[in-house]
Design a protein around this motif. Sequence first.
Motif, PDB file in Angstrom:
ATOM      1  N   PHE A  27       0.967  -1.109  -0.009  1.00 58.12           N
ATOM      2  CA  PHE A  27      -0.085  -0.020   0.015  1.00 58.12           C
ATOM      3  C   PHE A  27       0.995   1.529  -0.082  1.00 58.12           C
ATOM      4  O   PHE A  27       0.692   2.271  -0.968  1.00 58.12           O
ATOM      5  CB  PHE A  27      -0.923  -0.107   1.325  1.00 58.12           C
ATOM      6  CG  PHE A  27      -1.928   0.880   1.448  1.00 58.12           C
ATOM      7  CD1 PHE A  27      -2.738   1.060   0.242  1.00 58.12           C
ATOM      8  CD2 PHE A  27      -1.946   2.124   2.362  1.00 58.12           C
ATOM      9  CE1 PHE A  27      -3.878   2.290   0.402  1.00 58.12           C
ATOM     10  CE2 PHE A  27      -2.858   3.165   2.409  1.00 58.12           C
ATOM     11  CZ  PHE A  27      -3.832   3.184   1.539  1.00 58.12           C
ATOM     12  N   LEU A  28       2.012   1.160   0.869  1.00 59.23           N
ATOM     13  CA  LEU A  28       2.797   2.540   0.864  1.00 59.23           C
ATOM     14  C   LEU A  28       3.754   2.611  -0.400  1.00 59.23           C
ATOM     15  O   LEU A  28       3.700   3.673  -0.842  1.00 59.23           O
ATOM     16  CB  LEU A  28       3.752   2.478   1.922  1.00 59.23           C
ATOM     17  CG  LEU A  28       4.969   3.303   2.253  1.00 59.23           C
ATOM     18  CD1 LEU A  28       4.112   4.766   2.311  1.00 59.23           C
ATOM     19  CD2 LEU A  28       5.755   3.129   3.358  1.00 59.23           C
ATOM     20  N   THR A  29       4.033   1.371  -0.893  1.00 63.23           N
ATOM     21  CA  THR A  29       4.753   1.495  -2.009  1.00 63.23           C
ATOM     22  C   THR A  29       4.183   2.092  -3.008  1.00 63.23           C
ATOM     23  O   THR A  29       4.476   2.854  -4.075  1.00 63.23           O
ATOM     24  CB  THR A  29       5.417   0.248  -2.280  1.00 63.23           C
ATOM     25  OG1 THR A  29       6.168  -0.124  -1.430  1.00 63.23           O
ATOM     26  CG2 THR A  29       6.293   0.096  -3.625  1.00 63.23           C
ATOM     27  N   ALA A  30       2.610   1.720  -3.369  1.00 63.27           N
ATOM     28  CA  ALA A  30       1.902   2.210  -4.564  1.00 63.27           C
ATOM     29  C   ALA A  30       1.576   3.524  -4.332  1.00 63.27           C
ATOM     30  O   ALA A  30       1.487   4.273  -5.204  1.00 63.27           O
ATOM     31  CB  ALA A  30       0.644   1.334  -4.454  1.00 63.27           C
ATOM     32  N   ILE A  31       1.313   4.124  -3.005  1.00 61.33           N
ATOM     33  CA  ILE A  31       1.049   5.501  -2.758  1.00 61.33           C
ATOM     34  C   ILE A  31       2.208   6.220  -3.083  1.00 61.33           C
ATOM     35  O   ILE A  31       2.131   7.333  -4.035  1.00 61.33           O
ATOM     36  CB  ILE A  31       0.760   5.663  -1.401  1.00 61.33           C
ATOM     37  CG1 ILE A  31      -0.759   5.127  -1.261  1.00 61.33           C
ATOM     38  CG2 ILE A  31       0.891   7.224  -0.847  1.00 61.33           C
ATOM     39  CD1 ILE A  31      -1.244   5.203   0.309  1.00 61.33           C
ATOM     40  N   VAL A  32       3.447   5.872  -2.784  1.00 64.92           N
ATOM     41  CA  VAL A  32       4.703   6.582  -3.077  1.00 64.92           C
ATOM     42  C   VAL A  32       4.861   6.612  -4.585  1.00 64.92           C
ATOM     43  O   VAL A  32       5.095   7.648  -5.150  1.00 64.92           O
ATOM     44  CB  VAL A  32       5.952   6.038  -2.578  1.00 64.92           C
ATOM     45  CG1 VAL A  32       7.272   6.582  -3.021  1.00 64.92           C
ATOM     46  CG2 VAL A  32       5.875   6.220  -0.744  1.00 64.92           C
ATOM     47  N   ALA A  33       4.613   5.483  -5.373  1.00 64.29           N
ATOM     48  CA  ALA A  33       5.047   5.383  -6.866  1.00 64.29           C
ATOM     49  C   ALA A  33       3.880   6.454  -7.560  1.00 64.29           C
ATOM     50  O   ALA A  33       4.109   7.010  -8.298  1.00 64.29           O
ATOM     51  CB  ALA A  33       4.751   3.990  -7.077  1.00 64.29           C
ATOM     52  N   GLU A  34       2.453   6.503  -7.154  1.00 63.65           N
ATOM     53  CA  GLU A  34       1.507   7.178  -7.493  1.00 63.65           C
ATOM     54  C   GLU A  34       1.875   8.511  -7.510  1.00 63.65           C
ATOM     55  O   GLU A  34       1.828   9.404  -8.288  1.00 63.65           O
ATOM     56  CB  GLU A  34       0.220   6.820  -6.829  1.00 63.65           C
ATOM     57  CG  GLU A  34      -1.064   7.434  -7.547  1.00 63.65           C
ATOM     58  CD  GLU A  34      -2.371   6.772  -7.278  1.00 63.65           C
ATOM     59  OE1 GLU A  34      -3.347   7.628  -7.134  1.00 63.65           O
ATOM     60  OE2 GLU A  34      -2.537   5.584  -6.904  1.00 63.65           O
ATOM     61  N   LEU A  35       2.251   8.956  -6.318  1.00 63.07           N
ATOM     62  CA  LEU A  35       2.756  10.285  -5.861  1.00 63.07           C
ATOM     63  C   LEU A  35       3.762  10.794  -7.051  1.00 63.07           C
ATOM     64  O   LEU A  35       3.620  11.953  -7.430  1.00 63.07           O
ATOM     65  CB  LEU A  35       2.934  10.585  -4.510  1.00 63.07           C
ATOM     66  CG  LEU A  35       1.696  10.685  -3.773  1.00 63.07           C
ATOM     67  CD1 LEU A  35       2.264  10.617  -2.160  1.00 63.07           C
ATOM     68  CD2 LEU A  35       0.831  11.887  -3.902  1.00 63.07           C
ATOM     69  N   LYS A  36       4.805  10.177  -7.103  1.00 61.59           N
ATOM     70  CA  LYS A  36       5.854  10.442  -8.126  1.00 61.59           C
ATOM     71  C   LYS A  36       5.323  10.447  -9.555  1.00 61.59           C
ATOM     72  O   LYS A  36       5.671  11.256 -10.247  1.00 61.59           O
ATOM     73  CB  LYS A  36       6.773   9.359  -7.838  1.00 61.59           C
ATOM     74  CG  LYS A  36       8.240   9.660  -8.568  1.00 61.59           C
ATOM     75  CD  LYS A  36       8.772  10.776  -8.106  1.00 61.59           C
ATOM     76  CE  LYS A  36      10.153  11.064  -8.740  1.00 61.59           C
ATOM     77  NZ  LYS A  36      10.741  12.441  -8.505  1.00 61.59           N
ATOM     78  N   ALA A  48       6.565   8.565   7.447  1.00 63.30           N
ATOM     79  CA  ALA A  48       5.301   8.093   7.461  1.00 63.30           C
ATOM     80  C   ALA A  48       4.535   7.920   8.744  1.00 63.30           C
ATOM     81  O   ALA A  48       4.899   6.915   9.325  1.00 63.30           O
ATOM     82  CB  ALA A  48       5.237   6.707   6.600  1.00 63.30           C
ATOM     83  N   ASP A  49       3.721   8.872   9.316  1.00 59.92           N
ATOM     84  CA  ASP A  49       3.408   9.056  10.505  1.00 59.92           C
ATOM     85  C   ASP A  49       2.460   7.975  10.959  1.00 59.92           C
ATOM     86  O   ASP A  49       2.578   7.289  12.001  1.00 59.92           O
ATOM     87  CB  ASP A  49       2.577  10.292  10.744  1.00 59.92           C
ATOM     88  CG  ASP A  49       2.132  10.742  11.942  1.00 59.92           C
ATOM     89  OD1 ASP A  49       2.951  10.918  12.964  1.00 59.92           O
ATOM     90  OD2 ASP A  49       0.562  10.588  12.267  1.00 59.92           O
ATOM     91  N   GLU A 100       7.547  -2.075   8.718  1.00 58.93           N
ATOM     92  CA  GLU A 100       8.788  -1.850   8.116  1.00 58.93           C
ATOM     93  C   GLU A 100       8.709  -1.914   6.644  1.00 58.93           C
ATOM     94  O   GLU A 100       8.392  -3.082   6.398  1.00 58.93           O
ATOM     95  CB  GLU A 100      10.091  -2.385   8.666  1.00 58.93           C
ATOM     96  CG  GLU A 100      10.308  -2.114  10.202  1.00 58.93           C
ATOM     97  CD  GLU A 100      11.466  -2.457  10.665  1.00 58.93           C
ATOM     98  OE1 GLU A 100      12.576  -2.414   9.892  1.00 58.93           O
ATOM     99  OE2 GLU A 100      11.736  -2.635  11.976  1.00 58.93           O
ATOM    100  N   VAL A 101       9.003  -0.840   5.845  1.00 61.03           N
ATOM    101  CA  VAL A 101       9.024  -0.889   4.474  1.00 61.03           C
ATOM    102  C   VAL A 101      10.301  -0.243   3.777  1.00 61.03           C
ATOM    103  O   VAL A 101      10.557   0.778   4.501  1.00 61.03           O
ATOM    104  CB  VAL A 101       7.656  -0.261   3.933  1.00 61.03           C
ATOM    105  CG1 VAL A 101       7.540  -0.226   2.470  1.00 61.03           C
ATOM    106  CG2 VAL A 101       6.546  -0.486   4.424  1.00 61.03           C
ATOM    107  N   GLY A 102      11.041  -0.637   3.069  1.00 58.05           N
ATOM    108  CA  GLY A 102      12.140  -0.403   2.622  1.00 58.05           C
ATOM    109  C   GLY A 102      11.997   0.319   1.167  1.00 58.05           C
ATOM    110  O   GLY A 102      11.387  -0.343   0.255  1.00 58.05           O
ATOM    111  N   LEU A 103      12.292   1.778   1.026  1.00 55.64           N
ATOM    112  CA  LEU A 103      11.950   2.083  -0.501  1.00 55.64           C
ATOM    113  C   LEU A 103      13.303   2.691  -0.920  1.00 55.64           C
ATOM    114  O   LEU A 103      13.667   3.820  -0.171  1.00 55.64           O
ATOM    115  CB  LEU A 103      10.986   3.224  -0.088  1.00 55.64           C
ATOM    116  CG  LEU A 103       9.679   2.798   0.014  1.00 55.64           C
ATOM    117  CD1 LEU A 103       8.466   3.936   0.221  1.00 55.64           C
ATOM    118  CD2 LEU A 103       8.913   2.065  -1.267  1.00 55.64           C
ATOM    119  N   GLY A 104      14.020   2.168  -1.614  1.00 53.29           N
ATOM    120  CA  GLY A 104      15.311   2.787  -1.889  1.00 53.29           C
ATOM    121  C   GLY A 104      16.221   2.704  -0.821  1.00 53.29           C
ATOM    122  O   GLY A 104      16.370   1.683   0.087  1.00 53.29           O
TER     123      GLY A 104
END
Length: 174
Positions: A27-36, A48-49, A100-104
Amino acid sequence: RIIKIMTINNTTAPDFLTYLHEQVPSFLTAIVAELKSQYNIDVTDLHADHVCYRTETTAQYTALVEALQSVDASESFSLLVESEIGGRQIATFKLSRPIEVGLGSCRHRIDVVEIPSPKEGSPYETGLEHIEFVIGDAGIHKSPINDEVHAAALDAWMGKYPSISWNTKAFHKQ
């Protein structure tokens, strides 16, 4: 963007915890990708609060909140606050084990889940709804009150993206 979950009335705290740990990373990965991709906004370095999980009915909200406050859930969830905001109950829980979510090169650790009760006349589907990011320098000024520091940080953030039409109706709301 909503990711659905199982029938909430029979959900146990361990089921919900497993769901969060399985679904929030994508979910977080998809949101980050969509915003970008859609707005050229890069939030990978922002904190991410919390993640928001919506319920469709008040009965689902009550069942989930009660399950997360049960003795069985006490090692995984602790209620931070449940209060009425905007005419409906909102419960916020701290997770004992962060998601925990790793993004880059950035590692997000989400340890709070917000669960708002549905507002009368505003239908929502059950599932993950949003993740909030902190802008500005959260380490220097931690008060949630909208003061000059917060206003300047928000103005600077919105100024980086002049092509976006920002909804600022709550800008001066405390």
